[in-house]
Motif scaffolding. Structure first.
Motif, PDB file in Angstrom:
ATOM      1  N   TYR A  88       0.884  -1.164   0.000  1.00  0.00           N
ATOM      2  CA  TYR A  88       0.000   0.000   0.000  1.00  0.00           C
ATOM      3  C   TYR A  88       0.921   1.214   0.000  1.00  0.00           C
ATOM      4  CZ  TYR A  88      -3.887   3.079   1.223  1.00  0.00           C
ATOM      5  OH  TYR A  88      -4.844   4.070   1.211  1.00  0.00           O
ATOM      6  N   PRO A  89       1.054   1.918  -1.105  1.00  0.00           N
ATOM      7  CA  PRO A  89       2.112   2.933  -1.264  1.00  0.00           C
ATOM      8  C   PRO A  89       2.225   3.968  -0.145  1.00  0.00           C
ATOM      9  CG  PRO A  89       1.066   2.496  -3.364  1.00  0.00           C
ATOM     10  CD  PRO A  89       0.263   1.752  -2.339  1.00  0.00           C
ATOM     11  N   PRO A  90       1.103   4.571   0.339  1.00  0.00           N
ATOM     12  CA  PRO A  90       1.266   5.565   1.418  1.00  0.00           C
ATOM     13  C   PRO A  90       1.873   4.975   2.693  1.00  0.00           C
ATOM     14  CG  PRO A  90      -0.893   5.774   0.396  1.00  0.00           C
ATOM     15  CD  PRO A  90      -0.301   4.489  -0.108  1.00  0.00           C
ATOM     16  N   ALA A  91       1.611   3.678   2.942  1.00  0.00           N
ATOM     17  CA  ALA A  91       2.195   3.038   4.122  1.00  0.00           C
ATOM     18  C   ALA A  91       3.703   2.905   3.962  1.00  0.00           C
ATOM     19  CB  ALA A  91       1.556   1.669   4.342  1.00  0.00           C
ATOM     20  N   CYS A  92       4.154   2.564   2.774  1.00  0.00           N
ATOM     21  CA  CYS A  92       5.596   2.478   2.522  1.00  0.00           C
ATOM     22  C   CYS A  92       6.248   3.836   2.731  1.00  0.00           C
ATOM     23  CB  CYS A  92       5.858   1.983   1.104  1.00  0.00           C
ATOM     24  SG  CYS A  92       5.244   0.311   0.760  1.00  0.00           S
ATOM     25  N   PHE A  93       5.593   4.886   2.268  1.00  0.00           N
ATOM     26  CA  PHE A  93       6.125   6.241   2.412  1.00  0.00           C
ATOM     27  C   PHE A  93       6.284   6.601   3.889  1.00  0.00           C
ATOM     28  CE2 PHE A  93       5.244  10.945   2.431  1.00  0.00           C
ATOM     29  CZ  PHE A  93       6.414  11.334   1.806  1.00  0.00           C
ATOM     30  N   ASN A  94       5.250   6.347   4.685  1.00  0.00           N
ATOM     31  CA  ASN A  94       5.315   6.675   6.114  1.00  0.00           C
ATOM     32  C   ASN A  94       6.335   5.799   6.836  1.00  0.00           C
ATOM     33  OD1 ASN A  94       3.328   8.516   5.592  1.00  0.00           O
ATOM     34  ND2 ASN A  94       1.817   7.653   6.983  1.00  0.00           N
ATOM     35  N   LEU A  95       6.405   4.533   6.463  1.00  0.00           N
ATOM     36  CA  LEU A  95       7.375   3.623   7.074  1.00  0.00           C
ATOM     37  C   LEU A  95       8.800   4.112   6.812  1.00  0.00           C
ATOM     38  CD1 LEU A  95       8.073   0.885   8.439  1.00  0.00           C
ATOM     39  CD2 LEU A  95       7.950  -0.144   6.142  1.00  0.00           C
ATOM     40  N   ALA A  96       9.072   4.487   5.575  1.00  0.00           N
ATOM     41  CA  ALA A  96      10.414   4.950   5.221  1.00  0.00           C
ATOM     42  C   ALA A  96      10.772   6.227   5.962  1.00  0.00           C
ATOM     43  CB  ALA A  96      10.509   5.163   3.714  1.00  0.00           C
ATOM     44  N   LYS A  97       9.815   7.128   6.125  1.00  0.00           N
ATOM     45  CA  LYS A  97      10.090   8.369   6.856  1.00  0.00           C
ATOM     46  C   LYS A  97      10.445   8.077   8.314  1.00  0.00           C
ATOM     47  CE  LYS A  97       6.308  10.623   5.868  1.00  0.00           C
ATOM     48  NZ  LYS A  97       5.334  11.757   5.891  1.00  0.00           N
ATOM     49  N   MET A  98       9.763   7.122   8.915  1.00  0.00           N
ATOM     50  CA  MET A  98      10.075   6.775  10.298  1.00  0.00           C
ATOM     51  C   MET A  98      11.461   6.143  10.405  1.00  0.00           C
ATOM     52  SD  MET A  98       6.385   5.483  11.818  1.00  0.00           S
ATOM     53  CE  MET A  98       6.849   5.675  13.549  1.00  0.00           C
ATOM     54  N   LEU A  99      11.820   5.341   9.419  1.00  0.00           N
ATOM     55  CA  LEU A  99      13.154   4.737   9.406  1.00  0.00           C
ATOM     56  C   LEU A  99      14.241   5.804   9.225  1.00  0.00           C
ATOM     57  CD1 LEU A  99      12.352   1.621   7.217  1.00  0.00           C
ATOM     58  CD2 LEU A  99      13.194   1.544   9.574  1.00  0.00           C
ATOM     59  N   MET A 100      13.920   6.862   8.510  1.00  0.00           N
ATOM     60  CA  MET A 100      14.881   7.939   8.294  1.00  0.00           C
ATOM     61  C   MET A 100      15.059   8.815   9.532  1.00  0.00           C
ATOM     62  SD  MET A 100      16.532   8.259   5.397  1.00  0.00           S
ATOM     63  CE  MET A 100      16.886  10.005   5.224  1.00  0.00           C
ATOM     64  N   THR A 101      13.970   9.038  10.267  1.00  0.00           N
ATOM     65  CA  THR A 101      13.997  10.018  11.345  1.00  0.00           C
ATOM     66  C   THR A 101      14.107   9.408  12.740  1.00  0.00           C
ATOM     67  OG1 THR A 101      11.572  10.035  11.515  1.00  0.00           O
ATOM     68  CG2 THR A 101      12.587  11.594   9.960  1.00  0.00           C
ATOM     69  N   GLY A 102      13.777   8.125  12.867  1.00  0.00           N
ATOM     70  CA  GLY A 102      13.779   7.517  14.193  1.00  0.00           C
ATOM     71  C   GLY A 102      12.615   7.943  15.048  1.00  0.00           C
ATOM     72  N   LYS A 103      11.563   8.437  14.429  1.00  0.00           N
ATOM     73  CA  LYS A 103      10.398   8.911  15.174  1.00  0.00           C
ATOM     74  C   LYS A 103       9.852   7.811  16.078  1.00  0.00           C
ATOM     75  CE  LYS A 103       5.897  11.154  14.613  1.00  0.00           C
ATOM     76  NZ  LYS A 103       4.909  11.705  13.660  1.00  0.00           N
ATOM     77  N   GLY A 104       9.545   8.177  17.319  1.00  0.00           N
ATOM     78  CA  GLY A 104       8.972   7.237  18.259  1.00  0.00           C
ATOM     79  C   GLY A 104       9.945   6.200  18.766  1.00  0.00           C
ATOM     80  N   GLY A 105      11.257   6.481  18.608  1.00  0.00           N
ATOM     81  CA  GLY A 105      12.236   5.516  19.078  1.00  0.00           C
ATOM     82  C   GLY A 105      12.544   4.409  18.109  1.00  0.00           C
ATOM     83  N   VAL A 106      11.991   4.493  16.897  1.00  0.00           N
ATOM     84  CA  VAL A 106      12.299   3.508  15.856  1.00  0.00           C
ATOM     85  C   VAL A 106      13.794   3.593  15.535  1.00  0.00           C
ATOM     86  CG1 VAL A 106      11.918   2.921  13.426  1.00  0.00           C
ATOM     87  CG2 VAL A 106       9.986   3.555  14.880  1.00  0.00           C
ATOM     88  N   THR A 107      14.426   2.470  15.350  1.00  0.00           N
ATOM     89  CA  THR A 107      15.856   2.460  15.020  1.00  0.00           C
ATOM     90  C   THR A 107      16.082   3.073  13.641  1.00  0.00           C
ATOM     91  OG1 THR A 107      16.214   0.466  16.336  1.00  0.00           O
ATOM     92  CG2 THR A 107      17.887   1.009  14.685  1.00  0.00           C
ATOM     93  N   VAL A 108      16.955   4.058  13.582  1.00  0.00           N
ATOM     94  CA  VAL A 108      17.258   4.703  12.304  1.00  0.00           C
ATOM     95  C   VAL A 108      18.009   3.722  11.413  1.00  0.00           C
ATOM     96  CG1 VAL A 108      18.562   6.547  11.181  1.00  0.00           C
ATOM     97  CG2 VAL A 108      17.325   7.000  13.308  1.00  0.00           C
TER      98      VAL A 108
END
Length: 312
Positions: free
Chosen positions: A117-137
């Protein structure tokens, strides 16, 4: 009048003298969002009964990641934006970006033998880039997920993937490729979909050429054509190209840039694009003759866009 040359990547230093001295971009920690989360937590969360029912319906339809993609995506957005449960949102974005091929959800796009689902991939990638919410960069994985979202048809994912491809070699990590020509193709694809910023960005690359440093934010037409020296103005870094850099410079193509700027100015009322067209027609360029009437036309379009949108 000067061209506006806006670079869509940043660096922590001026033009590097050697590859060894070129710094990495600093890695985010994820704590950059903590202050925002604390502020949001202090604000009253007011959701009317109808909206709450919609949220509950999406949660039920998502069925802990086994239900419809769009329901899981909507649930993830709510979790992140309103409840600040970023890790739970991350898990659902990941679930919705990567589904088995047999998944029957509507809006799922086949990518590499699975569904996305393309928008989900976009949001997932942004979180991986920024570490938002403690996600591992993880910039390499972020790049791969942007690529997946792009191939699934998400223009924003393509645009950011292109920006990453233009980052100085090694600045985002050794595993992120540097490929300005692939970036150009991505910008063109998104431009063709009507994104004025991508049109403008590609036009900027085609106007800069090999005389101006890639991090310069403006240049005169005479400077980019090599008709006058690249001047270093007060409180401004040296804007001339640095031969020590191992960047590939894109050959100038003002005629193609003209078409891209016209598209951005027309479809998006994009003030910088309208402005650069006014400059181009006032001064002329390779393959683009001077045209005072067009210059005046695009000056007026620039003024209209600035008035409408509030500035360049």
């Amino acid at each position: 009048m000067r061209f506006i040359l806006v670079c869509h990547f940043n660096s922590n230093s001026n033009s590097a003298e050697t590859e060894v001295e070129r710094p990495m971009f600093p890695s985010p920690t994820g704590h950059e969002y903590d202050a925002i989360d604390r502020l949001q937590a202090e604000l009253p969360t007011i959701i009317d009964d109808e909206t709450q029912q919609q949220v509950d319906d999406y949660r039920d339809a998502c069925n802990d990641g086994k239900g419809a993609m769009v329901a899981c995506f909507a649930t993830a957005e709510f979790l992140s934006m309103f409840e600040r449960k970023h890790q739970e949102a991350f898990d659902l974005f990941e679930n919705t970006c990567f589904r088995p091929y047999k998944d029957k959800s509507s809006n799922g796009i086949e990518v590499d033998g699975t569904k996305a689902y393309p928008p989900a991939c976009f949001n997932l990638a942004k979180m991986l880039m920024t570490g938002k919410g403690g996600v591992t960069v993880d910039r390499k994985r972020a790049y791969d997920v942007f690529d997946r979202g792009c191939r699934a048809g998400h223009g924003g994912a393509c645009h950011i993937q292109a920006k990453m491809l233009l980052s100085p070699p090694g600045a985002l990590g050794k595993d992120i490729p540097y490929d300005p020509f692939k970036a150009m193709d991505l910008y063109q694809d998104v431009c063709d979909l009507g994104d004025s910023v991508s049109c403008f960005t590609l036009a900027t690359m085609l106007l800069r050429g090999d005389k101006i440093n890639k991090q310069a934010r403006n240049a005169t037409p005479a400077e980019v054509r090599g008709e006058e020296p690249v001047m270093q103005r007060t409180n401004e870094d040296d804007r001339s190209a640095n031969a020590a850099e191992d960047f590939e410079y894109i050959p100038r193509d003002p005629k193609r840039a003209e078409a891209l700027l016209q598209s951005a100015c027309r479809t998006g009322a994009h003030a910088p694009s309208c402005f650069n067209l006014a400059v181009m027609y006032e001064n002329g360029d390779d393959g683009v003759p001077k045209d005072s009437e067009k210059a005046e036309e695009y000056k007026k379009k620039t003024e209209q866009a600035v008035h409408t949108l509030g500035g360049l």
